[in-house]
Design a protein around this motif. Structure first.
Motif, PDB file in Angstrom:
ATOM      1  N   LEU A  34      -0.167 -11.261  10.667  1.00  0.00           N
ATOM      2  CA  LEU A  34       0.334  -9.981  10.191  1.00  0.00           C
ATOM      3  C   LEU A  34      -0.587  -8.859  10.674  1.00  0.00           C
ATOM      4  O   LEU A  34      -1.770  -9.085  10.944  1.00  0.00           O
ATOM      5  N   ARG A  35      -0.029  -7.662  10.786  1.00  0.00           N
ATOM      6  CA  ARG A  35      -0.819  -6.509  11.237  1.00  0.00           C
ATOM      7  C   ARG A  35      -1.979  -6.249  10.284  1.00  0.00           C
ATOM      8  O   ARG A  35      -3.078  -5.893  10.696  1.00  0.00           O
ATOM      9  N   GLU A  36      -1.736  -6.418   8.973  1.00  0.00           N
ATOM     10  CA  GLU A  36      -2.781  -6.227   7.975  1.00  0.00           C
ATOM     11  C   GLU A  36      -2.545  -7.150   6.790  1.00  0.00           C
ATOM     12  O   GLU A  36      -1.439  -7.651   6.600  1.00  0.00           O
ATOM     13  N   ARG A  37      -3.562  -7.370   6.025  1.00  0.00           N
ATOM     14  CA  ARG A  37      -3.453  -8.215   4.837  1.00  0.00           C
ATOM     15  C   ARG A  37      -2.619  -7.479   3.784  1.00  0.00           C
ATOM     16  O   ARG A  37      -2.830  -6.295   3.541  1.00  0.00           O
ATOM     17  N   VAL A  38      -1.662  -8.198   3.195  1.00  0.00           N
ATOM     18  CA  VAL A  38      -0.801  -7.649   2.150  1.00  0.00           C
ATOM     19  C   VAL A  38      -0.808  -8.627   0.973  1.00  0.00           C
ATOM     20  O   VAL A  38      -1.024  -9.823   1.154  1.00  0.00           O
ATOM     21  N   PRO A  39      -0.558  -8.134  -0.261  1.00  0.00           N
ATOM     22  CA  PRO A  39      -0.565  -9.036  -1.416  1.00  0.00           C
ATOM     23  C   PRO A  39       0.637  -9.975  -1.462  1.00  0.00           C
ATOM     24  O   PRO A  39       0.584 -11.033  -2.090  1.00  0.00           O
ATOM     25  N   GLU A  40       1.728  -9.585  -0.801  1.00  0.00           N
ATOM     26  CA  GLU A  40       2.939 -10.399  -0.780  1.00  0.00           C
ATOM     27  C   GLU A  40       3.779 -10.024   0.425  1.00  0.00           C
ATOM     28  O   GLU A  40       3.652  -8.923   0.961  1.00  0.00           O
ATOM     29  N   VAL A  41       4.633 -10.941   0.825  1.00  0.00           N
ATOM     30  CA  VAL A  41       5.555 -10.666   1.918  1.00  0.00           C
ATOM     31  C   VAL A  41       6.886 -11.345   1.599  1.00  0.00           C
ATOM     32  O   VAL A  41       6.915 -12.487   1.141  1.00  0.00           O
ATOM     33  N   ALA A  42       7.961 -10.605   1.802  1.00  0.00           N
ATOM     34  CA  ALA A  42       9.300 -11.183   1.676  1.00  0.00           C
ATOM     35  C   ALA A  42       9.688 -11.726   3.044  1.00  0.00           C
ATOM     36  O   ALA A  42       9.584 -11.029   4.059  1.00  0.00           O
ATOM     37  N   VAL A  43      10.112 -12.979   3.069  1.00  0.00           N
ATOM     38  CA  VAL A  43      10.487 -13.660   4.307  1.00  0.00           C
ATOM     39  C   VAL A  43      11.972 -13.978   4.220  1.00  0.00           C
ATOM     40  O   VAL A  43      12.407 -14.649   3.283  1.00  0.00           O
ATOM     41  N   ARG A  44      12.729 -13.504   5.184  1.00  0.00           N
ATOM     42  CA  ARG A  44      14.163 -13.793   5.230  1.00  0.00           C
ATOM     43  C   ARG A  44      14.427 -14.693   6.425  1.00  0.00           C
ATOM     44  O   ARG A  44      14.043 -14.370   7.553  1.00  0.00           O
TER      45      ARG A  44
END
Length: 171
Positions: free
Chosen positions: A129-139
């Motif tokens: 990922l471009r940056e760390r995120v707390p969550e990601v929705a994956v479709r």
């Protein structure tokens, strides 16, 4: 050779989505060139494509493992699945064979042959990922299925929320 195969799948998918030259139905109706083509009376063989797998987010790395299946009644020589994210991918990606980046947040992968009542090749992605995120929705969904009719989209269109815990979330 691999890039040629991926490009042909991606180009076929774009054409199937109506991104190519407008067809006679569009020209006669005055529809814009970008509008999807209307479905013809014959929509191809019937196949029920589905996906089963899991996703895990740890730091800025998202892992996706899945297996495409076909519950028939017809076999498919190939299909293309799409993985879309709620956040941007890093600029550089090391993608699995048969996969290609399709945008800032999208990757497409060919399934290989899908026999009737059988499975396609296992697909494993380690996406940065471009940056760390707390969550990601994956479709996960079908981008192109070779012109087959699929009457059950409940099993080939999934949205999974992955938290930055390293835990695997199944679909």
């Amino acid at each position: 050779m691999r890039r040629v195969a991926v490009r042909s799948v991606v180009v076929a998918g774009l054409l199937a989505c109506g991104a190519g030259v407008p067809g006679p139905a569009q020209a006669s109706a005055g529809a814009p060139a970008w509008a999807p083509a209307q479905v013809s009376a014959w929509a191809g063989p019937e196949a029920d494509v589905s996906y089963h797998g899991r996703v895990a987010l740890s730091g800025a790395r998202l892992r996706v493992w899945l297996v495409p299946e076909n519950d028939g009644p017809a076999a498919l020589p190939n299909a293309t699945l799409r993985v879309r994210l709620s956040t941007d991918l890093a600029d550089r990606q090391q993608l699995a064979q048969g996969c290609a980046r399709a945008g800032l947040r999208e990757v497409v992968c060919e399934t290989g042959p899908l026999p009737s009542h059988g499975r396609g090749r296992h697909v494993g992605l380690a996406l940065e990922l471009r940056e760390r995120v707390p969550e990601v929705a994956v479709r996960v969904d079908t981008w192109w299925n070779g012109g087959a009719t699929d009457r059950n989209h409940a099993n080939d269109d999934h949205v999974v929320l992955a938290l930055d815990t390293g835990d695997a979330y199944a679909f």
